[in-house]
Design an enzyme around this catalytic site. Sequence first.
Site, mmCIF file in Angstrom:
data_model
loop_
_atom_site.group_PDB
_atom_site.id
_atom_site.type_symbol
_atom_site.label_atom_id
_atom_site.label_comp_id
_atom_site.label_asym_id
_atom_site.label_seq_id
_atom_site.Cartn_x
_atom_site.Cartn_y
_atom_site.Cartn_z
ATOM 1 N N HIS A 52 66.820 17.851 -68.971
ATOM 2 C CA HIS A 52 66.872 17.583 -70.116
ATOM 3 C C HIS A 52 67.258 18.556 -70.643
ATOM 4 O O HIS A 52 67.400 19.800 -69.968
ATOM 5 C CB HIS A 52 65.566 17.297 -70.909
ATOM 6 C CG HIS A 52 65.019 16.036 -70.125
ATOM 7 N ND1 HIS A 52 63.976 15.336 -71.379
ATOM 8 C CD2 HIS A 52 65.375 15.494 -69.210
ATOM 9 C CE1 HIS A 52 63.851 14.489 -70.611
ATOM 10 N NE2 HIS A 52 63.884 14.069 -69.472
ATOM 11 N N GLU A 54 66.492 20.347 -73.290
ATOM 12 C CA GLU A 54 65.889 21.237 -73.598
ATOM 13 C C GLU A 54 65.363 22.576 -72.722
ATOM 14 O O GLU A 54 65.609 23.443 -72.525
ATOM 15 C CB GLU A 54 64.378 21.102 -74.053
ATOM 16 C CG GLU A 54 64.012 19.523 -75.591
ATOM 17 C CD GLU A 54 64.877 18.371 -75.020
ATOM 18 O OE1 GLU A 54 63.849 17.342 -75.871
ATOM 19 O OE2 GLU A 54 65.613 18.289 -74.851
ATOM 20 N N CYS A 82 59.990 15.395 -75.551
ATOM 21 C CA CYS A 82 59.065 14.270 -74.389
ATOM 22 C C CYS A 82 57.928 15.423 -74.292
ATOM 23 O O CYS A 82 58.496 16.584 -74.192
ATOM 24 C CB CYS A 82 59.775 14.117 -73.326
ATOM 25 S SG CYS A 82 60.202 14.761 -72.218
ATOM 26 N N CYS A 85 59.056 18.392 -71.689
ATOM 27 C CA CYS A 85 59.452 19.572 -73.079
ATOM 28 C C CYS A 85 58.904 20.456 -73.512
ATOM 29 O O CYS A 85 58.949 21.292 -73.921
ATOM 30 C CB CYS A 85 60.661 19.273 -73.139
ATOM 31 S SG CYS A 85 62.229 18.366 -72.772
#
Length: 161
Positions: A52, A54, A82, A85
């Site tokens: 991801h 992040e 999410c 993260c």
Amino acid sequence: MDDATWMRLALAEAARAPLHADVPVGAVAVFEGRVIGVGRNRREVDRDPTAHAELIALREASRALRHWRLDNVTLYCTLEPCAMCAGAMVLARLPRLVYATPDPKAGAAGSVLEILQHPHLNHQVQVDSGLFAEEAAALLVGFFAKLRAEGQRGRRATTTA
């Protein structure tokens, strides 16, 4: 520089993710007025569920600071994080997150779950949201509309035995 400057950089990263069939999410980690981490979703291209934007930006920031604690770092992200993260942000002791648009299906900064400011965790992250929300949402809406129009062909990698 201000929040708008950094969020524009995150939006530019997000716009690059579809070039390798990934959801357009971008993130930029800033420390003392300079970028120390940049990420965009890479799940499809890396075949990695943890790739991801992040997490990529947080990893780069940790390498730049040579420490897992991200004191005095602000993370700018185009989409509400999410649970994975958000958990990483808490564990990294990130002091502040600025995100553009909410994620009503998986957001862990208040939309579905509240991890970043959960009172039972050992750290809470200050959250500011809504900066360039329409621009970030437009990237996502356009990406998913294109997928639907194409019938999602090429979206799932095939495996070989």
